[in-house]
Enzyme design. Structure first.
Site, PDB file in Angstrom:
ATOM      1  CB  VAL A 263      -0.970   0.035   1.208  1.00 27.05           C
ATOM      2  CG1 VAL A 263      -2.027  -1.054   1.085  1.00 27.05           C
ATOM      3  CG2 VAL A 263      -0.228  -0.088   2.520  1.00 27.05           C
ATOM      4  CB  SER A 264       0.510   4.490  -1.575  1.00 27.40           C
ATOM      5  OG  SER A 264       0.384   3.855  -2.822  1.00 27.40           O
TER       6      SER A 264
END
Length: 181
Positions: free
Chosen positions: A9-10
């Protein structure tokens, strides 16, 4: 042959749980996870470790290709590296399986669309910033260098660029930029 998962995930505020469950359901024996931007491979230590570890006959599983890379260049580079090692790539939410010709073709199409989506997002962001600037709402980041102090240290105290940079805790190139030297 071993099956390995990669989840990403970012941001640190995002959750990896859904990806983790999907990868476990896909039979992944080991899952490497990280919370870092996928726009480049820089800083993605878990991916680096996984790519170094994978061997001929292994399979790398992701939930979607955009978890692996955000640009076609990075995606192609990663897949080329996997193919050179004899590693297959599969995605749980997309019909991607690079061990087949159809899977390879679909993979390439998805990569193009993922990069297109990223470029559209950047364009919309730039349009929003331009609109906000025209209304006077967006002013950008506040300057981190006190231009007047740099000039004062040079003109009044007679300090050189290195001394000014050290005193203000900034880069010497920033001093040169302010002074126009």
């Amino acid at each position: 042959m071993p099956t390995y998962g990669y989840a990403r995930v970012s941001t640190t505020s995002q959750d990896l749980e859904l990806q983790r469950k999907a990868l476990q359901a896909a039979g992944c024996e080991v899952i490497r996870e990280e919370k870092v931007s996928g726009t480049s491979r820089r800083g993605r230590e878990e991916l680096k470790t996984l790519l170094e570890f994978l061997r001929d006959g292994d399979t790398l599983v992701v939930t979607r290709l955009d978890r692996l890379a955000r640009s076609m260049d990075d995606l192609s580079s990663i897949v080329t590296e996997l193919q050179a090692k004899g590693v297959a790539l599969k995605a749980t939410e997309q019909p991607v399986d690079t061990s087949s010709a159809a899977g390879k073709a679909f993979f390439q199409m998805l990569g193009v669309f993922a990069e297109f989506e990223t470029n559209l997002r950047k364009e919309r962001q730039m349009e929003g910033i331009a609109k906000a600037k025209s209304k006077g709402v967006y002013k950008g980041r506040r300057p981190s260098i006190d231009v007047e102090e740099v000039r004062r240290l040079r003109n009044v105290e007679g300090l050189g660029a290195t001394a000014i940079a050290n005193k203000l805790g900034i880069a010497r190139t920033s001093v040169y930029r302010v002074l126009g030297d």
